[in-house]
Design a protein around this motif. Structure first.
Motif, PDB file in Angstrom:
ATOM      1  N   TYR A   8      -4.671  -3.514   5.098  1.00  0.00           N
ATOM      2  CA  TYR A   8      -5.505  -2.733   4.189  1.00  0.00           C
ATOM      3  C   TYR A   8      -4.803  -1.451   3.761  1.00  0.00           C
ATOM      4  CZ  TYR A   8      -6.376   0.079   8.319  1.00  0.00           C
ATOM      5  OH  TYR A   8      -6.207   0.872   9.417  1.00  0.00           O
ATOM      6  N   SER A   9      -5.297  -0.896   2.669  1.00  0.00           N
ATOM      7  CA  SER A   9      -4.772   0.372   2.176  1.00  0.00           C
ATOM      8  C   SER A   9      -5.665   0.865   1.052  1.00  0.00           C
ATOM      9  CB  SER A   9      -3.349   0.193   1.638  1.00  0.00           C
ATOM     10  OG  SER A   9      -3.396  -0.550   0.438  1.00  0.00           O
ATOM     11  N   ALA A  10      -5.310   2.025   0.536  1.00  0.00           N
ATOM     12  CA  ALA A  10      -5.896   2.515  -0.700  1.00  0.00           C
ATOM     13  C   ALA A  10      -5.216   1.758  -1.851  1.00  0.00           C
ATOM     14  CB  ALA A  10      -5.678   4.021  -0.828  1.00  0.00           C
ATOM     15  N   MET A  11      -5.623   2.050  -3.051  1.00  0.00           N
ATOM     16  CA  MET A  11      -5.026   1.426  -4.236  1.00  0.00           C
ATOM     17  C   MET A  11      -3.515   1.708  -4.299  1.00  0.00           C
ATOM     18  SD  MET A  11      -7.623   0.098  -5.927  1.00  0.00           S
ATOM     19  CE  MET A  11      -6.832  -0.213  -7.477  1.00  0.00           C
ATOM     20  N   ASN A  12      -2.798   0.845  -4.973  1.00  0.00           N
ATOM     21  CA  ASN A  12      -1.387   1.068  -5.314  1.00  0.00           C
ATOM     22  C   ASN A  12      -0.451   1.186  -4.116  1.00  0.00           C
ATOM     23  OD1 ASN A  12      -1.919   1.115  -8.128  1.00  0.00           O
ATOM     24  ND2 ASN A  12      -2.587   3.242  -7.948  1.00  0.00           N
ATOM     25  N   ARG A 118     -16.807   5.628  -3.766  1.00  0.00           N
ATOM     26  CA  ARG A 118     -17.742   6.592  -3.175  1.00  0.00           C
ATOM     27  C   ARG A 118     -17.435   6.823  -1.699  1.00  0.00           C
ATOM     28  NH1 ARG A 118     -22.694   3.064  -5.083  1.00  0.00           N
ATOM     29  NH2 ARG A 118     -21.203   1.659  -4.154  1.00  0.00           N
ATOM     30  N   GLY A 119     -16.450   6.105  -1.164  1.00  0.00           N
ATOM     31  CA  GLY A 119     -16.111   6.211   0.250  1.00  0.00           C
ATOM     32  C   GLY A 119     -16.949   5.298   1.122  1.00  0.00           C
ATOM     33  N   ASN A 120     -17.612   4.305   0.523  1.00  0.00           N
ATOM     34  CA  ASN A 120     -18.420   3.339   1.270  1.00  0.00           C
ATOM     35  C   ASN A 120     -17.626   2.063   1.502  1.00  0.00           C
ATOM     36  OD1 ASN A 120     -20.636   5.080   1.196  1.00  0.00           O
ATOM     37  ND2 ASN A 120     -21.308   4.264  -0.765  1.00  0.00           N
ATOM     38  N   ALA A 121     -17.815   1.462   2.666  1.00  0.00           N
ATOM     39  CA  ALA A 121     -17.098   0.235   3.010  1.00  0.00           C
ATOM     40  C   ALA A 121     -17.551  -0.924   2.133  1.00  0.00           C
ATOM     41  CB  ALA A 121     -17.325  -0.117   4.469  1.00  0.00           C
ATOM     42  N   PHE A 122     -16.608  -1.765   1.769  1.00  0.00           N
ATOM     43  CA  PHE A 122     -16.955  -3.060   1.183  1.00  0.00           C
ATOM     44  C   PHE A 122     -17.420  -3.943   2.343  1.00  0.00           C
ATOM     45  CE2 PHE A 122     -14.099  -1.622  -2.178  1.00  0.00           C
ATOM     46  CZ  PHE A 122     -14.780  -2.051  -3.310  1.00  0.00           C
ATOM     47  N   PRO A 123     -18.443  -4.775   2.145  1.00  0.00           N
ATOM     48  CA  PRO A 123     -18.908  -5.637   3.243  1.00  0.00           C
ATOM     49  C   PRO A 123     -17.801  -6.529   3.822  1.00  0.00           C
ATOM     50  CG  PRO A 123     -20.537  -5.589   1.497  1.00  0.00           C
ATOM     51  CD  PRO A 123     -19.317  -4.867   0.976  1.00  0.00           C
ATOM     52  N   GLY A 124     -16.948  -7.080   2.972  1.00  0.00           N
ATOM     53  CA  GLY A 124     -15.860  -7.922   3.472  1.00  0.00           C
ATOM     54  C   GLY A 124     -14.875  -7.138   4.315  1.00  0.00           C
ATOM     55  N   SER A 125     -14.566  -5.933   3.891  1.00  0.00           N
ATOM     56  CA  SER A 125     -13.638  -5.096   4.648  1.00  0.00           C
ATOM     57  C   SER A 125     -14.239  -4.677   5.978  1.00  0.00           C
ATOM     58  CB  SER A 125     -13.251  -3.863   3.831  1.00  0.00           C
ATOM     59  OG  SER A 125     -12.572  -4.248   2.659  1.00  0.00           O
ATOM     60  N   ALA A 126     -15.524  -4.327   5.984  1.00  0.00           N
ATOM     61  CA  ALA A 126     -16.183  -3.951   7.245  1.00  0.00           C
ATOM     62  C   ALA A 126     -16.139  -5.119   8.236  1.00  0.00           C
ATOM     63  CB  ALA A 126     -17.621  -3.523   6.983  1.00  0.00           C
ATOM     64  N   ALA A 127     -16.384  -6.330   7.742  1.00  0.00           N
ATOM     65  CA  ALA A 127     -16.334  -7.506   8.619  1.00  0.00           C
ATOM     66  C   ALA A 127     -14.911  -7.754   9.112  1.00  0.00           C
ATOM     67  CB  ALA A 127     -16.876  -8.731   7.887  1.00  0.00           C
ATOM     68  N   THR A 149      -5.880   7.605   1.516  1.00  0.00           N
ATOM     69  CA  THR A 149      -6.765   6.707   2.261  1.00  0.00           C
ATOM     70  C   THR A 149      -8.027   6.380   1.472  1.00  0.00           C
ATOM     71  OG1 THR A 149      -7.847   8.585   3.330  1.00  0.00           O
ATOM     72  CG2 THR A 149      -5.988   7.556   4.504  1.00  0.00           C
ATOM     73  N   MET A 150      -8.218   7.006   0.329  1.00  0.00           N
ATOM     74  CA  MET A 150      -9.434   6.866  -0.462  1.00  0.00           C
ATOM     75  C   MET A 150      -9.075   6.312  -1.845  1.00  0.00           C
ATOM     76  SD  MET A 150     -11.445   8.157   1.827  1.00  0.00           S
ATOM     77  CE  MET A 150     -13.015   8.426   1.049  1.00  0.00           C
ATOM     78  N   ASN A 151     -10.120   5.857  -2.553  1.00  0.00           N
ATOM     79  CA  ASN A 151      -9.962   5.344  -3.912  1.00  0.00           C
ATOM     80  C   ASN A 151     -10.898   6.107  -4.836  1.00  0.00           C
ATOM     81  OD1 ASN A 151      -8.223   2.987  -3.216  1.00  0.00           O
ATOM     82  ND2 ASN A 151     -10.021   2.512  -1.979  1.00  0.00           N
ATOM     83  N   ASN A 172      -4.884   0.490 -12.837  1.00  0.00           N
ATOM     84  CA  ASN A 172      -4.446   1.882 -12.776  1.00  0.00           C
ATOM     85  C   ASN A 172      -5.176   2.779 -13.766  1.00  0.00           C
ATOM     86  OD1 ASN A 172      -2.679   1.228 -10.780  1.00  0.00           O
ATOM     87  ND2 ASN A 172      -0.845   1.318 -12.049  1.00  0.00           N
ATOM     88  N   GLU A 173      -5.661   2.211 -14.867  1.00  0.00           N
ATOM     89  CA  GLU A 173      -6.378   3.026 -15.845  1.00  0.00           C
ATOM     90  C   GLU A 173      -7.790   3.370 -15.358  1.00  0.00           C
ATOM     91  OE1 GLU A 173      -7.974  -0.958 -16.354  1.00  0.00           O
ATOM     92  OE2 GLU A 173      -5.918  -0.258 -16.084  1.00  0.00           O
ATOM     93  N   ARG A 174      -8.306   2.635 -14.386  1.00  0.00           N
ATOM     94  CA  ARG A 174      -9.689   2.807 -13.921  1.00  0.00           C
ATOM     95  C   ARG A 174      -9.745   3.391 -12.511  1.00  0.00           C
ATOM     96  NH1 ARG A 174     -14.519   2.471 -16.273  1.00  0.00           N
ATOM     97  NH2 ARG A 174     -13.735   0.834 -17.590  1.00  0.00           N
ATOM     98  N   TYR A 175      -8.707   3.196 -11.707  1.00  0.00           N
ATOM     99  CA  TYR A 175      -8.711   3.643 -10.310  1.00  0.00           C
ATOM    100  C   TYR A 175      -7.395   4.319  -9.956  1.00  0.00           C
ATOM    101  CZ  TYR A 175     -12.781   0.668  -9.572  1.00  0.00           C
ATOM    102  OH  TYR A 175     -14.011   0.104  -9.648  1.00  0.00           O
ATOM    103  N   LYS A 176      -7.466   5.200  -8.968  1.00  0.00           N
ATOM    104  CA  LYS A 176      -6.250   5.781  -8.396  1.00  0.00           C
ATOM    105  C   LYS A 176      -6.495   6.046  -6.924  1.00  0.00           C
ATOM    106  CE  LYS A 176      -7.172  10.647  -9.298  1.00  0.00           C
ATOM    107  NZ  LYS A 176      -6.619  11.898  -9.802  1.00  0.00           N
ATOM    108  N   GLN A 177      -5.416   6.102  -6.174  1.00  0.00           N
ATOM    109  CA  GLN A 177      -5.488   6.406  -4.758  1.00  0.00           C
ATOM    110  C   GLN A 177      -5.547   7.916  -4.569  1.00  0.00           C
ATOM    111  OE1 GLN A 177      -2.830   5.274  -6.357  1.00  0.00           O
ATOM    112  NE2 GLN A 177      -0.960   6.175  -5.575  1.00  0.00           N
ATOM    113  N   SER A 178      -6.117   8.338  -3.427  1.00  0.00           N
ATOM    114  CA  SER A 178      -6.318   9.760  -3.188  1.00  0.00           C
ATOM    115  C   SER A 178      -6.320  10.038  -1.684  1.00  0.00           C
ATOM    116  CB  SER A 178      -7.664  10.179  -3.795  1.00  0.00           C
ATOM    117  OG  SER A 178      -7.995  11.495  -3.467  1.00  0.00           O
ATOM    118  N   CYS A 179      -5.880  11.216  -1.307  1.00  0.00           N
ATOM    119  CA  CYS A 179      -6.071  11.662   0.071  1.00  0.00           C
ATOM    120  C   CYS A 179      -7.523  12.143   0.184  1.00  0.00           C
ATOM    121  CB  CYS A 179      -5.100  12.780   0.433  1.00  0.00           C
ATOM    122  SG  CYS A 179      -5.437  14.350  -0.401  1.00  0.00           S
ATOM    123  N   ALA A 180      -7.996  12.340   1.393  1.00  0.00           N
ATOM    124  CA  ALA A 180      -9.378  12.773   1.592  1.00  0.00           C
ATOM    125  C   ALA A 180      -9.627  14.148   0.978  1.00  0.00           C
ATOM    126  CB  ALA A 180      -9.725  12.772   3.073  1.00  0.00           C
TER     127      ALA A 180
END
Length: 187
Positions: A8-12, A118-127, A149-151, A172-180
């Protein structure tokens, strides 16, 4: 070794590139692999795993109706299963994959992001974080240079989006990775 892996990771961070490299390595040794990606991810076309480096490969799609137990029987003849966009798995599908890995002696490597914009887990990732036998963070960096670590979701003007549906497909036009720190800077 037959385990369920979650990388797992943040975007990109190169998750799809890593998946495609693993598939290549297995096949270079004459072994069969099965690739899956989420039907919802149609950025490069449905059923395509696409790396930002330009690598693309066909894959079988999964959606909420996919039964991995039925698709991956004990006499599968596969060396490995690779799943991209694993955050879109449903928790029961993660359990199926965990069961298949152990009962069919089949390594299953899932790649995905942990949390939404929003910093909320995806259900698949949580599982996956709960059931995977092996967890590995793939590192990437924020624009400020810190570990991301964030998106962050962006609107059409490049502004941070703070509310909305959990999933809006985009690159990339809609999302980017970010530190907390940057994630919370104007939240």
């Amino acid at each position: 070794m037959a385990k369920l892996f979650f990388r797992y990771s943040a975007m990109n961070a190169g998750k799809s590139t890593s998946l495609l490299q693993i598939a290549y390595n297995y096949e270079e040794q004459g072994q069969r692999v099965q690739l899956f990606t989420a039907a919802i991810d149609n950025r490069a076309g449905v059923g395509k795993i696409n790396s930002r480096l330009g690598l693309t490969r066909e894959a079988q799609v999964f959606d909420d109706r996919t039964d991995f137990s039925a698709l991956l029987p004990a006499d599968h003849g596969l060396a490995c299963v690779l799943i991209d966009e694993a955050q879109f798995l449903h928790p029961e599908q993660v359990r199926q994959l965990h069961r298949v890995a152990h009962t069919c002696k089949l390594p299953i490597i899932c790649f995905g992001i942990r949390s939404d914009f929003r910093g909320n887990a995806f259900p698949g990732s949580a599982a996956l974080l709960t059931l995977a036998d092996d967890l590995e963070e793939i590192k990437t960096i924020c624009a400020c240079g810190r570990k991301a670590t964030m998106n962050v979701r962006l609107d059409d003007q490049g502004r941070k989006v703070k509310e909305g549906e959990q999933v809006v497909v985009g690159g990339n036009e809609r999302y980017k990775q970010s530190c907390a720190r940057c994630f919370y800077s104007d939240f």
